[in-house]
Scaffold this motif. Structure first.
Motif, PDB file in Angstrom:
ATOM      1  N   SER A 148      58.467  50.335  11.213  1.00  0.00           N
ATOM      2  CA  SER A 148      57.603  50.836   9.637  1.00  0.00           C
ATOM      3  C   SER A 148      56.084  50.013   9.226  1.00  0.00           C
ATOM      4  O   SER A 148      56.589  49.542   7.794  1.00  0.00           O
ATOM      5  CB  SER A 148      58.461  50.409   8.416  1.00  0.00           C
ATOM      6  OG  SER A 148      59.219  48.766   8.602  1.00  0.00           O
ATOM      7  N   SER A 434      56.151  55.228   6.862  1.00  0.00           N
ATOM      8  CA  SER A 434      56.874  54.306   7.016  1.00  0.00           C
ATOM      9  C   SER A 434      57.184  54.327   5.507  1.00  0.00           C
ATOM     10  O   SER A 434      56.742  54.636   4.266  1.00  0.00           O
ATOM     11  CB  SER A 434      56.033  53.226   6.459  1.00  0.00           C
ATOM     12  OG  SER A 434      55.072  52.593   7.518  1.00  0.00           O
ATOM     13  N   LYS A 438      59.385  48.329   4.742  1.00  0.00           N
ATOM     14  CA  LYS A 438      58.024  48.710   4.858  1.00  0.00           C
ATOM     15  C   LYS A 438      56.909  47.503   5.910  1.00  0.00           C
ATOM     16  O   LYS A 438      57.298  46.549   4.636  1.00  0.00           O
ATOM     17  CB  LYS A 438      56.866  48.947   3.903  1.00  0.00           C
ATOM     18  CG  LYS A 438      57.489  50.663   3.565  1.00  0.00           C
ATOM     19  CD  LYS A 438      56.658  51.192   2.296  1.00  0.00           C
ATOM     20  CE  LYS A 438      55.020  51.607   2.332  1.00  0.00           C
ATOM     21  NZ  LYS A 438      54.751  52.253   1.881  1.00  0.00           N
TER      22      LYS A 438
END
Length: 483
Positions: A148, A434, A438
């Motif tokens: 991510s 993402s 994140k």
């Protein structure tokens, strides 16, 4: 680190004081002995203590950064997205920052493109890896994937600078320089920060520069991108004996110190010049042996792929990285790239070229991981793999390549206290953005520093009236990936 600063903002370490307050090579010897003493506990009862400059007990001592210049496609390597196979060729709208910069429009429809390579699960953790990286895939149980990632900068130059320096446009110290500044080196006869075969483009020397940190914390390049030789220029002098060289250096040192006393000279560039002479002398005694890979066994050379023209270039770099870390270098960057306008992994119109690059690096990377683990070095060495951004899940201009994608991509980490066999964070079903857990590049920097015992909020340097740090005013440590 502000509590231990001199008026001009430089960190005082006893090692530095020994070097600056005494003359000649006796001071260098004392400094080396003192450095050894600082890394040991003060007593058996006291137990381990953090190294000088650290804010907490570290989980790792050093980093090897395997930089994949140009942006590896996450959906063709480590971020498996079956939906791309299912919806291949279908047009869908994407809010692409790079496309918006070009056209001023958002939500433009793009044609999805499936990966040319198959994916399958590996290891006990069952992580999916594509056919691009079969050798690295054998080590998935030692890897911690971050799926991510997102970053700043949609072009190579800004994004590469952000990766290295935490800024897309301002001149800032590189991550290796911050680490060298914070922790020093484990070996006074070698630099604390080395960049192997760096590119001259997309930031060039700024990617291993010290900016406003004292100049002695800049990285030392070994070789350049596009060349096969890994040498340090003028490392060995053939025109003078060791005794004569020592006498010359002693004389230069005396003259420089006399100038300091006469003129009151005090700046980091002058000090760095003095210390570079001294470091060069010490390096002459040890660096030639470290750079000489012929001392390795035939088995090791073959493991790294040095017997194969496809892998020998990156294999030499990875093996040299292991030798440098083993010798006490804090931060070693192993670059895979070139000096062209479109760097290595930048396949805008020819995605199959990814296979050429993967074949060049896959076997050496796997060998490095195995070698570090076998030698017990992986426990306190962080191996960081990644590029400046990823690539889009759709074809660029309905062609056969992928565009830049800073909004969602993958890096992986190994060793150094990170959770092995883990996958953290997710991109959407197509691998574009993402969406879960994140991780910004500032967060990754903060986490790497944390594992080295450095608090990213305390690792500061005062310059131009304010305190600077690698993560600026951002960044959080990703505790979930730490074991």
């Amino acid at each position: 680190m502000n509590d231990d600063m001199t008026p001009d903002g430089e960190l005082i370490a006893r090692r530095m004081m020994l070097q600056q307050s005494a003359c000649g090579f006796g001071a260098l010897a004392c400094g080396a002995m003192a450095a050894d003493a600082f890394t040991a506990p003060t007593s058996l009862a006291a137990g381990p203590v953090p190294p000088p400059g650290a804010h907490r007990m570290p989980r790792a001592k050093r980093i090897i950064f395997l930089f994949m210049q140009g942006g590896v496609s996450q959906v063709d390597s480590f971020d498996h997205k079956p939906a791309l196979q299912t919806h291949d060729g279908k047009k869908m709208p994407f809010d692409d920052a790079r496309e918006f910069a070009r056209s001023g429009q958002r939500g433009i429809e793009q044609r999805l493109m499936k990966s040319p390579w198959g994916f399958k699960p590996y290891g006990q953790c069952g992580r999916y890896v594509s056919d691009l990286f079969p050798e690295t895939a054998r080590h998935v149980d030692d890897l911690c994937f971050i799926h991510s990632m997102h970053t700043d900068g949609v072009a190579h130059g800004p994004a590469t600078l952000f990766l290295h320096c935490g800024s897309t446009n301002f001149v800032r110290p590189s991550v290796g320089s911050w680490i060298y500044y914070g922790l020093g080196t484990e070996n006074a006869a070698l630099p604390g920060f080395v960049s192997i075969a760096p590119s001259i483009g997309n930031g060039g020397p700024r990617n291993y520069g010290s900016a406003f940190l004292p100049a002695r914390y800049q990285g030392t390049p070994i070789g350049t991108a596009g060349r096969s030789d890994l040498e340090i220029d003028n490392l060995v002098r053939q025109d003078a004996s060791i005794e004569r060289q020592k006498a010359q250096l002693d004389l230069i040192d005396q003259l420089n110190r006399r100038q300091i006393r006469r003129r009151g000279i005090h700046n980091s560039e002058f000090e760095a010049m003095q210390q570079s002479y001294q470091l060069a002398w010490r390096m002459q005694q040890v660096a030639p042996d470290i750079l000489d890979l012929t001392s390795e066994s035939a088995t090791t050379l073959s493991e790294y792929g040095i017997d194969d023209p496809t892998t020998q270039d990156y294999g030499r770099k990875c093996l040299l990285a292991r030798r440098l870390c083993e010798a006490g270098v804090r931060f070693v960057q192993v670059n895979y790239g070139d000096n062209s306008a479109n760097p290595a992994w930048d396949q805008h119109s020819n995605l199959p070229k990814h296979a050429t690059h993967a074949k060049a690096v896959d076997r050496p990377i796997a060998a490095l991981l195995a070698d570090l683990k076998r030698r017990g070095l992986l426990e306190d060495t962080i191996v960081w793999w990644g590029g400046e951004f990823g690539r889009t899940p759709y074809s660029q201009s309905n062609g056969t390549g992928r565009d830049h994608n800073p909004g969602g991509f993958t890096v992986w980490l190994a060793g150094g206290g990170f959770r092995p066999g883990m996958a953290y964070g997710e991109t959407d079903e197509f691998g574009f953005a993402s969406i879960q857990n994140k991780v910004h590049m500032h967060d990754l920097h903060a986490t790497l520093l944390h594992q080295l015992g450095l608090d990213h909020e305390q690792l500061t340097y005062r310059h131009a009236g304010r305190d600077f740090r690698l993560t600026d005013v951002y960044g959080r440590v990703i505790d979930e990936i730490i074991s």
